[in-house]
Design a protein around this motif. Structure first.
Motif, PDB file in Angstrom:
ATOM      1  N   ALA A   1      46.368 -16.881   9.604  1.00  0.00           N
ATOM      2  CA  ALA A   1      45.283 -17.595  10.272  1.00  0.00           C
ATOM      3  C   ALA A   1      44.059 -17.691   9.371  1.00  0.00           C
ATOM      4  O   ALA A   1      43.380 -18.719   9.334  1.00  0.00           O
ATOM      5  CB  ALA A   1      44.931 -16.901  11.583  1.00  0.00           C
ATOM      6  N   SER A   2      43.779 -16.629   8.639  1.00  0.00           N
ATOM      7  CA  SER A   2      42.640 -16.655   7.713  1.00  0.00           C
ATOM      8  C   SER A   2      42.827 -17.744   6.666  1.00  0.00           C
ATOM      9  O   SER A   2      41.897 -18.477   6.318  1.00  0.00           O
ATOM     10  CB  SER A   2      42.481 -15.287   7.041  1.00  0.00           C
ATOM     11  N   ARG A   3      44.061 -17.874   6.162  1.00  0.00           N
ATOM     12  CA  ARG A   3      44.348 -18.925   5.179  1.00  0.00           C
ATOM     13  C   ARG A   3      44.098 -20.316   5.762  1.00  0.00           C
ATOM     14  O   ARG A   3      43.471 -21.176   5.125  1.00  0.00           O
ATOM     15  CB  ARG A   3      45.800 -18.820   4.717  1.00  0.00           C
TER      16      ARG A   3
ATOM     17  N   VAL B   1      41.050 -15.310   0.402  1.00  0.00           N
ATOM     18  CA  VAL B   1      40.488 -13.959   0.481  1.00  0.00           C
ATOM     19  C   VAL B   1      39.238 -14.001   1.342  1.00  0.00           C
ATOM     20  O   VAL B   1      38.436 -14.937   1.249  1.00  0.00           O
ATOM     21  CB  VAL B   1      40.150 -13.419  -0.930  1.00  0.00           C
ATOM     22  N   SER B   2      39.070 -12.979   2.187  1.00  0.00           N
ATOM     23  CA  SER B   2      37.866 -12.836   3.005  1.00  0.00           C
ATOM     24  C   SER B   2      37.298 -11.440   2.779  1.00  0.00           C
ATOM     25  O   SER B   2      38.001 -10.444   2.963  1.00  0.00           O
ATOM     26  CB  SER B   2      38.205 -13.044   4.484  1.00  0.00           C
TER      27      SER B   2
ATOM     28  N   HIS C   1      48.211  -9.511  -0.368  1.00  0.00           N
ATOM     29  CA  HIS C   1      48.836  -9.621   0.952  1.00  0.00           C
ATOM     30  C   HIS C   1      48.565  -8.370   1.795  1.00  0.00           C
ATOM     31  O   HIS C   1      49.486  -7.754   2.333  1.00  0.00           O
ATOM     32  CB  HIS C   1      50.343  -9.848   0.826  1.00  0.00           C
ATOM     33  N   SER C   2      47.307  -8.002   1.904  1.00  0.00           N
ATOM     34  CA  SER C   2      46.947  -6.758   2.579  1.00  0.00           C
ATOM     35  C   SER C   2      45.662  -6.921   3.377  1.00  0.00           C
ATOM     36  O   SER C   2      44.879  -7.846   3.152  1.00  0.00           O
ATOM     37  CB  SER C   2      46.773  -5.616   1.566  1.00  0.00           C
ATOM     38  N   ILE C   3      45.458  -5.987   4.322  1.00  0.00           N
ATOM     39  CA  ILE C   3      44.194  -5.860   5.046  1.00  0.00           C
ATOM     40  C   ILE C   3      43.657  -4.464   4.772  1.00  0.00           C
ATOM     41  O   ILE C   3      44.325  -3.464   5.066  1.00  0.00           O
ATOM     42  CB  ILE C   3      44.375  -6.079   6.552  1.00  0.00           C
ATOM     43  N   VAL C   4      42.469  -4.400   4.198  1.00  0.00           N
ATOM     44  CA  VAL C   4      41.821  -3.123   3.880  1.00  0.00           C
ATOM     45  C   VAL C   4      40.827  -2.827   4.985  1.00  0.00           C
ATOM     46  O   VAL C   4      39.893  -3.594   5.222  1.00  0.00           O
ATOM     47  CB  VAL C   4      41.124  -3.177   2.510  1.00  0.00           C
ATOM     48  N   GLY C   5      41.017  -1.717   5.679  1.00  0.00           N
ATOM     49  CA  GLY C   5      40.241  -1.398   6.870  1.00  0.00           C
ATOM     50  C   GLY C   5      38.802  -1.022   6.586  1.00  0.00           C
ATOM     51  O   GLY C   5      38.392  -0.778   5.445  1.00  0.00           O
ATOM     52  N   TRP C   6      38.032  -0.925   7.661  1.00  0.00           N
ATOM     53  CA  TRP C   6      36.615  -0.622   7.610  1.00  0.00           C
ATOM     54  C   TRP C   6      36.361   0.713   6.909  1.00  0.00           C
ATOM     55  O   TRP C   6      36.956   1.739   7.243  1.00  0.00           O
ATOM     56  CB  TRP C   6      36.057  -0.540   9.025  1.00  0.00           C
TER      57      TRP C   6
ATOM     58  N   GLU D   1      45.156 -13.286  -1.166  1.00  0.00           N
ATOM     59  CA  GLU D   1      45.773 -13.338   0.161  1.00  0.00           C
ATOM     60  C   GLU D   1      45.492 -12.058   0.953  1.00  0.00           C
ATOM     61  O   GLU D   1      46.396 -11.402   1.465  1.00  0.00           O
ATOM     62  CB  GLU D   1      47.287 -13.548   0.044  1.00  0.00           C
ATOM     63  N   SER D   2      44.214 -11.711   1.091  1.00  0.00           N
ATOM     64  CA  SER D   2      43.858 -10.437   1.717  1.00  0.00           C
ATOM     65  C   SER D   2      42.554 -10.551   2.491  1.00  0.00           C
ATOM     66  O   SER D   2      41.747 -11.465   2.272  1.00  0.00           O
ATOM     67  CB  SER D   2      43.738  -9.328   0.662  1.00  0.00           C
TER      68      SER D   2
END
Length: 365
Positions: free
Chosen positions: A202-204, A250-251, A283-288, A266-267
């Motif tokens: 969705a971010s992409r 990337v966001s 291809h990852s999500i790095v948490g808070w 892609e993260s």
């Protein structure tokens, strides 16, 4: 005036979105730099005018370009109680969605089946609706019928579904073919956001849409700044080293620190995270508030829920198969610390963990 209702809750607890939903409700999770639900609100803010002729109902966990104006025009040309937004999917992926059989001349919904066991139609429900005030009567009838059914139960109180209405099963399936439900087809962007992996997809989509709707949100490559490839969002408070390479898709959130030589692709990096020198995140999500140490590599396998890709992995799939974790994006929960030179592949790390070695295809509790 036109009104809109955004559906943000249900009987489930967002388990497929964990560990991200431990820290924030799913509708508030940032996708392409802003809370998921903000995309809905911004779309609704452009159609709010006139008399109370109709109201939009939108599922919060969908990603779309929200063709609400086109739906309103179709409604005004031919007024009906229910107008559903639909899109196409291939035969394989259509089984994962609500399927619509339409009259191709009038676009009336003749038949509706939620997640059928066999192929019904390549038109699927997008979870975006336009209802006229006349739709309130069948909704009321379903609600009253559910309450009456609950009162017939032997157990005290109402049955769990007595106070709810399942639009798809209770309303659309029942009223299909009665001249009350119609479909408006779109070829714009659309996907569901059920799991954490689908948030990257969705971010992409939203980042690519920013080129037309919010170009000011996209970072630009400037002399002396980080190298930008493709669509990238960087929060104004983030600190990014000039030698970092970011993108595509990337966001980077509020207060993030990205060190020298970092490679991001892609993260999503959530607020307060730190990526130390020469980190590689794919291809990852790095948490808070998480920290990824120097020369560490965090990589996942994309699971894009594209309804027109027969090989796409759908959100409804289990995380496990034959006792093993399926390849997926890597998710670091909040305040996870990864030391230098550690490799994390296709893993989920729950909050408040400090790793000391490499992990592949694991959930670290």
């Amino acid at each position: 005036m036109l009104k809109a209702v955004i559906l943000i809750g249900g009987p489930q607890k967002g388990t497929r979105f964990r560990p991200l939903s431990f820290e924030v409700p799913k509708p508030l999770f940032p996708v392409a730099g802003v809370p998921m639900i903000q995309h809905h609100i911004e779309a609704c803010a452009q159609i709010l005018a006139g008399s109370p002729e109709a109201f939009f109902v939108l599922n919060a966990d969908v990603c779309s370009d929200f063709p609400l104006s086109a739906m309103l025009e179709a409604h005004r040309r031919q007024r009906h109680p229910f107008l559903l937004l639909g899109t196409t999917a291939n035969r394989t992926q259509s089984l994962n969605y609500g399927c619509i059989v339409e009259n191709p001349q009038t676009h009336e919904v003749l038949h509706y089946v939620e997640k059928p066991s066999t192929f019904i139609s390549d038109i699927i429900n997008c979870g975006i609706y336009l209802f006229s005030p006349e739709a309130l009567k069948p909704l009321r009838d379903v609600f009253q019928r559910n309450q009456q059914d609950g009162q017939l139960e032997d157990s005290p109180g109402l049955w769990p579904g007595a106070g709810t209405i399942r639009l798809e099963q209770d309303v659309f399936s029942a009223l299909a073919g009665q001249g009350q439900i119609y479909v408006h087809l779109t070829d714009g962007i659309w996907s569901q956001i059920k799991s954490a992996g689908s948030a990257l997809y969705a971010s992409r989509l939203y980042l690519s849409r920013y080129q037309d709707t919010h170009p000011e949100r996209l970072a630009k490559h400037t002399p002396g700044g980080p190298w930008i490839r493709g669509n990238v969002y960087i929060h104004p408070t983030a600190k990014v080293a000039p030698s970092a390479v970011l993108g595509p898709n990337v966001s980077i959130g509020k207060g993030v620190t990205v060190g020298e030589g970092v490679r991001l692709r892609e993260s999503i990096v959530l607020h307060g995270a730190t990526l130390q020198e020469h980190t590689c995140v794919l291809h990852s999500i790095v948490g808070w508030g998480s920290t990824v140490g120097r020369w560490a590599r965090v990589e996942g396998t994309p699971s894009d829920p594209n309804p027109n890709d027969p090989r796409a992995r759908m959100d409804s799939e289990s995380l496990f198969k034959d006792g093993k974790l399926l390849p997926a994006i890597t998710i670091l929960g909040c305040r996870v610390r990864i030391p230098a030179e550690v490799l994390i592949l296709n893993s989920i790390v729950l909050p408040h963990k400090e790793l000391s070695r490499s992990f592949t295809n694991q959930i670290i509790l």
